[in-house]
Design a protein around this motif. Structure first.
Motif, PDB file in Angstrom:
ATOM      1  N   VAL A  85       0.838  -1.202   0.000  1.00 57.83           N
ATOM      2  CA  VAL A  85       0.000   0.000   0.000  1.00 57.83           C
ATOM      3  C   VAL A  85       0.873   1.251   0.000  1.00 57.83           C
ATOM      4  CG1 VAL A  85      -1.629   1.358   1.374  1.00 57.83           C
ATOM      5  CG2 VAL A  85      -1.998  -1.102   1.055  1.00 57.83           C
ATOM      6  N   TYR A  86       1.865   1.291   0.899  1.00 59.37           N
ATOM      7  CA  TYR A  86       2.706   2.481   0.986  1.00 59.37           C
ATOM      8  C   TYR A  86       3.606   2.641  -0.239  1.00 59.37           C
ATOM      9  CZ  TYR A  86       1.475   4.012   5.697  1.00 59.37           C
ATOM     10  OH  TYR A  86       0.823   4.514   6.787  1.00 59.37           O
ATOM     11  N   THR A  87       4.074   1.545  -0.814  1.00 60.82           N
ATOM     12  CA  THR A  87       4.888   1.631  -2.024  1.00 60.82           C
ATOM     13  C   THR A  87       4.080   2.217  -3.178  1.00 60.82           C
ATOM     14  OG1 THR A  87       6.248  -0.243  -1.344  1.00 60.82           O
ATOM     15  CG2 THR A  87       6.231   0.296  -3.691  1.00 60.82           C
ATOM     16  N   TYR A  88       2.842   1.757  -3.320  1.00 62.68           N
ATOM     17  CA  TYR A  88       1.956   2.305  -4.347  1.00 62.68           C
ATOM     18  C   TYR A  88       1.732   3.799  -4.123  1.00 62.68           C
ATOM     19  CZ  TYR A  88      -2.466   3.590  -6.527  1.00 62.68           C
ATOM     20  OH  TYR A  88      -3.442   4.248  -7.227  1.00 62.68           O
ATOM     21  N   LEU A  89       1.420   4.158  -2.876  1.00 65.97           N
ATOM     22  CA  LEU A  89       1.096   5.552  -2.591  1.00 65.97           C
ATOM     23  C   LEU A  89       2.294   6.461  -2.865  1.00 65.97           C
ATOM     24  CD1 LEU A  89      -1.109   7.424  -1.490  1.00 65.97           C
ATOM     25  CD2 LEU A  89      -0.168   7.068   0.803  1.00 65.97           C
ATOM     26  N   ALA A  90       3.494   6.015  -2.489  1.00 65.48           N
ATOM     27  CA  ALA A  90       4.692   6.827  -2.714  1.00 65.48           C
ATOM     28  C   ALA A  90       4.872   7.111  -4.205  1.00 65.48           C
ATOM     29  CB  ALA A  90       5.914   6.118  -2.150  1.00 65.48           C
ATOM     30  N   ALA A  91       4.617   6.113  -5.037  1.00 67.52           N
ATOM     31  CA  ALA A  91       4.778   6.307  -6.477  1.00 67.52           C
ATOM     32  C   ALA A  91       3.767   7.320  -7.019  1.00 67.52           C
ATOM     33  CB  ALA A  91       4.629   4.965  -7.199  1.00 67.52           C
ATOM     34  N   VAL A  92       2.537   7.289  -6.524  1.00 68.16           N
ATOM     35  CA  VAL A  92       1.508   8.220  -6.998  1.00 68.16           C
ATOM     36  C   VAL A  92       1.811   9.642  -6.544  1.00 68.16           C
ATOM     37  CG1 VAL A  92      -0.934   8.831  -6.852  1.00 68.16           C
ATOM     38  CG2 VAL A  92      -0.265   6.426  -7.107  1.00 68.16           C
ATOM     39  N   ILE A  93       2.182   9.801  -5.269  1.00 63.34           N
ATOM     40  CA  ILE A  93       2.415  11.143  -4.723  1.00 63.34           C
ATOM     41  C   ILE A  93       3.568  11.833  -5.436  1.00 63.34           C
ATOM     42  CG2 ILE A  93       3.012  12.438  -2.629  1.00 63.34           C
ATOM     43  CD1 ILE A  93       0.171  11.252  -2.690  1.00 63.34           C
ATOM     44  N   ALA A  94       4.519  11.066  -5.919  1.00 64.18           N
ATOM     45  CA  ALA A  94       5.690  11.650  -6.587  1.00 64.18           C
ATOM     46  C   ALA A  94       5.355  12.323  -7.907  1.00 64.18           C
ATOM     47  CB  ALA A  94       6.744  10.569  -6.810  1.00 64.18           C
ATOM     48  N   THR A  95       4.106  12.202  -8.376  1.00 60.92           N
ATOM     49  CA  THR A  95       3.748  12.725  -9.709  1.00 60.92           C
ATOM     50  C   THR A  95       3.232  14.160  -9.697  1.00 60.92           C
ATOM     51  OG1 THR A  95       1.482  11.855  -9.566  1.00 60.92           O
ATOM     52  CG2 THR A  95       3.185  10.394 -10.483  1.00 60.92           C
ATOM     53  N   ARG A  96       2.980  14.749  -8.539  1.00 57.73           N
ATOM     54  CA  ARG A  96       2.440  16.109  -8.483  1.00 57.73           C
ATOM     55  C   ARG A  96       3.197  16.932  -7.438  1.00 57.73           C
ATOM     56  NH1 ARG A  96      -4.200  15.423  -8.960  1.00 57.73           N
ATOM     57  NH2 ARG A  96      -4.182  13.412 -10.067  1.00 57.73           N
ATOM     58  N   SER A  97       2.955  18.236  -7.446  1.00 63.30           N
ATOM     59  CA  SER A  97       3.617  19.122  -6.487  1.00 63.30           C
ATOM     60  C   SER A  97       2.942  19.042  -5.117  1.00 63.30           C
ATOM     61  CB  SER A  97       3.568  20.569  -6.984  1.00 63.30           C
ATOM     62  OG  SER A  97       2.230  21.069  -6.902  1.00 63.30           O
ATOM     63  N   SER A  98       3.633  19.513  -4.111  1.00 64.82           N
ATOM     64  CA  SER A  98       3.065  19.531  -2.761  1.00 64.82           C
ATOM     65  C   SER A  98       1.788  20.355  -2.712  1.00 64.82           C
ATOM     66  CB  SER A  98       4.094  20.103  -1.765  1.00 64.82           C
ATOM     67  OG  SER A  98       5.236  19.287  -1.696  1.00 64.82           O
ATOM     68  N   ALA A  99       1.791  21.521  -3.349  1.00 61.41           N
ATOM     69  CA  ALA A  99       0.612  22.379  -3.314  1.00 61.41           C
ATOM     70  C   ALA A  99      -0.587  21.701  -3.983  1.00 61.41           C
ATOM     71  CB  ALA A  99       0.917  23.707  -4.001  1.00 61.41           C
ATOM     72  N   GLU A 100      -0.345  21.008  -5.081  1.00 61.72           N
ATOM     73  CA  GLU A 100      -1.436  20.313  -5.756  1.00 61.72           C
ATOM     74  C   GLU A 100      -2.035  19.229  -4.855  1.00 61.72           C
ATOM     75  OE1 GLU A 100      -0.786  19.815 -10.391  1.00 61.72           O
ATOM     76  OE2 GLU A 100       1.114  19.501  -9.325  1.00 61.72           O
ATOM     77  N   TRP A 101      -1.165  18.457  -4.222  1.00 62.18           N
ATOM     78  CA  TRP A 101      -1.689  17.393  -3.359  1.00 62.18           C
ATOM     79  C   TRP A 101      -2.426  17.955  -2.154  1.00 62.18           C
ATOM     80  CZ3 TRP A 101      -2.735  13.000  -5.115  1.00 62.18           C
ATOM     81  CH2 TRP A 101      -1.908  12.317  -5.998  1.00 62.18           C
ATOM     82  N   LEU A 102      -1.885  18.993  -1.528  1.00 60.53           N
ATOM     83  CA  LEU A 102      -2.534  19.538  -0.339  1.00 60.53           C
ATOM     84  C   LEU A 102      -3.902  20.126  -0.688  1.00 60.53           C
ATOM     85  CD1 LEU A 102       0.547  21.138   1.442  1.00 60.53           C
ATOM     86  CD2 LEU A 102      -0.707  19.078   2.127  1.00 60.53           C
ATOM     87  N   GLU A 103      -4.001  20.755  -1.846  1.00 63.30           N
ATOM     88  CA  GLU A 103      -5.301  21.274  -2.281  1.00 63.30           C
ATOM     89  C   GLU A 103      -6.274  20.134  -2.546  1.00 63.30           C
ATOM     90  OE1 GLU A 103      -7.254  23.997  -5.875  1.00 63.30           O
ATOM     91  OE2 GLU A 103      -5.073  23.692  -5.770  1.00 63.30           O
ATOM     92  N   LEU A 104      -5.808  19.084  -3.208  1.00 60.19           N
ATOM     93  CA  LEU A 104      -6.660  17.928  -3.498  1.00 60.19           C
ATOM     94  C   LEU A 104      -7.130  17.256  -2.212  1.00 60.19           C
ATOM     95  CD1 LEU A 104      -6.054  15.204  -6.171  1.00 60.19           C
ATOM     96  CD2 LEU A 104      -6.395  14.528  -3.798  1.00 60.19           C
ATOM     97  N   PHE A 105      -6.221  17.066  -1.271  1.00 59.22           N
ATOM     98  CA  PHE A 105      -6.589  16.392  -0.024  1.00 59.22           C
ATOM     99  C   PHE A 105      -7.539  17.246   0.819  1.00 59.22           C
ATOM    100  CE2 PHE A 105      -2.399  14.005  -0.494  1.00 59.22           C
ATOM    101  CZ  PHE A 105      -3.027  12.862  -0.959  1.00 59.22           C
ATOM    102  N   GLU A 106      -7.376  18.558   0.768  1.00 59.14           N
ATOM    103  CA  GLU A 106      -8.287  19.416   1.514  1.00 59.14           C
ATOM    104  C   GLU A 106      -9.700  19.317   0.942  1.00 59.14           C
ATOM    105  OE1 GLU A 106      -8.700  24.020   3.121  1.00 59.14           O
ATOM    106  OE2 GLU A 106      -7.084  23.486   1.735  1.00 59.14           O
ATOM    107  N   ARG A 107      -9.818  19.314  -0.381  1.00 59.11           N
ATOM    108  CA  ARG A 107     -11.136  19.180  -1.007  1.00 59.11           C
ATOM    109  C   ARG A 107     -11.771  17.833  -0.670  1.00 59.11           C
ATOM    110  NH1 ARG A 107      -8.644  20.921  -5.865  1.00 59.11           N
ATOM    111  NH2 ARG A 107      -8.978  18.804  -6.690  1.00 59.11           N
TER     112      ARG A 107
END
Length: 399
Positions: free
Chosen positions: A287-309
């Motif tokens: 699970v964590y290996t998969y997630l690490a690969a996905v998170i590496a594809t976008r910027s921190s700001a993009e992910w934080l905005e997505l997770f907040e929504r």
């Protein structure tokens, strides 16, 4: 003093971090804490950085809301001063080995003879009922014996390491403060004092093993020790295109929303790695290996905005400097710039609890060595000539 412990007097014979951290909490909650120091002062005064000798930063952050009284406990007259003060105290707390307290003539039997209602609390390495009773103990040793470095290596570090915080002292210091306040409540209800031991080894184990006993909880074992979710090598901040974010996608709802947000809503139902909490725990490395690969594809700001929504728990990884600039902490006044009488402007931390009544207060600065010797002895009824004689003999010292 204000606070829920106003009126309680604590005779504090502790040094370093564990004991002083606990008694600072008691002082912040209103207790009158009298810090009894040797002529050279608490050793933690020497831990820099500092502006003036014996006023190091660690000392300043574990000794506010106390008064400093210097007594040479190796002299019989010094012991007598402590026993006199114990007659007027609710609590005596120490963190050297009980064997050393006995050699000083300050064992529980000695102190309770002076004040039968005293709560006599020791914080030291090991339970006095086992073969390690007389061993010395410090934070690093207790971390090692509690398995912290082994767990760090098991979780993927190149070699065993201690946690980069004074973990055992702080955790067991909290347990020490809880034990003291509980004993005070018992004394108030029953009128009886008692001896209380708070051993570091057993105290830290209660935290570590509550998580990592795992399959060894059962008889026969249902698997090895070690909580796999905490030990997986990829349980760490995730690297993005431009930094790191800290994420906890935990519940079924979180995972459904995550896959919807990245445009793969069918994955939650179809991929067995994610479909149930039990399966995610069992296959946590995947699970964590998969997630690490996905998170590496976008910027921190993009992910934080997505997770907040999506209402998924996430945060930026902070440095200590980031913490000092945090907008939330600024809004609640967590850091205060205060004026210390000898050290000038310093940063102090807020009391981390909030009360609708009996509000605690950090009203008293961390004292210089022996700053309050005269005041404390006068309050104890010592006449001026006797105080002068004790000062002249070096039994007590005034800053």
């Amino acid at each position: 003093m204000s606070g829920p412990l106003a009126g309680v007097r604590v005779l504090d014979l502790t040094s370093v971090v564990m004991g002083p951290y606990a008694t600072q909490i008691l002082g912040e909650y209103g207790a009158d804490v009298i810090k009894v120091e040797p002529p050279e002062g608490d050793v933690m005064r020497l831990a820099g950085p500092m502006r003036h000798a014996r006023m190091g930063h660690l000392y300043l952050n574990t000794n506010r809301n106390k008064r400093s009284l210097v007594i040479d406990l190796k002299r019989p007259a010094g012991r007598e001063v402590v026993l006199d003060l114990a007659k007027r105290a609710d609590v005596l707390v120490y963190n050297i080995r009980p064997q050393a307290m006995a050699r000083l003539g300050l064992a529980y039997e000695d102190v309770s003879a002076a004040n039968p209602k005293i709560i006599y609390v020791g914080a030291f390495g090991f339970s006095q009922r086992g073969p390690y009773a007389a061993r010395p103990a410090y934070d690093d040793l207790i971390q090692g014996m509690a398995g912290i470095p082994w767990l760090v290596e098991s979780a993927g570090a190149a070699e065993p390491r201690y946690a980069p915080v004074i973990l055992a002292d702080r955790i067991v210091g909290l347990q020490l403060a809880v034990a003291i306040t509980s004993a005070l409540l018992h004394c108030e209800r029953t009128g009886r004092g008692q001896r209380v031991d708070v051993p570091m080894y057993e105290g830290l184990l209660s935290v570590v093993l509550g998580e990592h006993l795992a399959g060894r909880v059962f008889h026969p074992p249902e698997g090895p020790a070690g909580y796999q979710r905490s030990l997986t090598r990829d349980r760490r901040p995730d690297r993005t295109l431009d930094g790191y974010v800290c994420i906890l996608i935990y519940t079924d709802k979180h995972w459904k929303k995550f896959f919807e947000a990245i445009g793969e809503p069918e994955t939650f139902e179809r991929d067995a790695r994610f479909s149930t909490h039990g399966e995610r725990t069992r296959r946590i490395d995947e699970v964590y290996t998969y997630l690490a690969a996905v998170i590496a594809t976008r910027s921190s700001a993009e992910w934080l905005e997505l997770f907040e929504r999506a209402d998924i728990p996430a945060a930026r990884m902070y440095s200590i400097d980031d913490i000092l600039e945090d907008e939330h902490l600024a809004a609640i006044g967590y850091f205060k710039r205060t004026e210390h009488p000898s050290e000038g402007p310093i940063t102090t931390l807020a009391i981390p609890t909030e009360w609708s009544d009996s509000k605690p207060d950090a009203a008293r600065h961390a004292p210089r060595v022996g700053e309050d010797t005269m005041e404390v002895l006068r309050e104890a009824g010592y006449p001026g000539k006797k105080i002068d004689a004790l000062l002249a003999a070096g039994v007590v010292v005034q800053a």
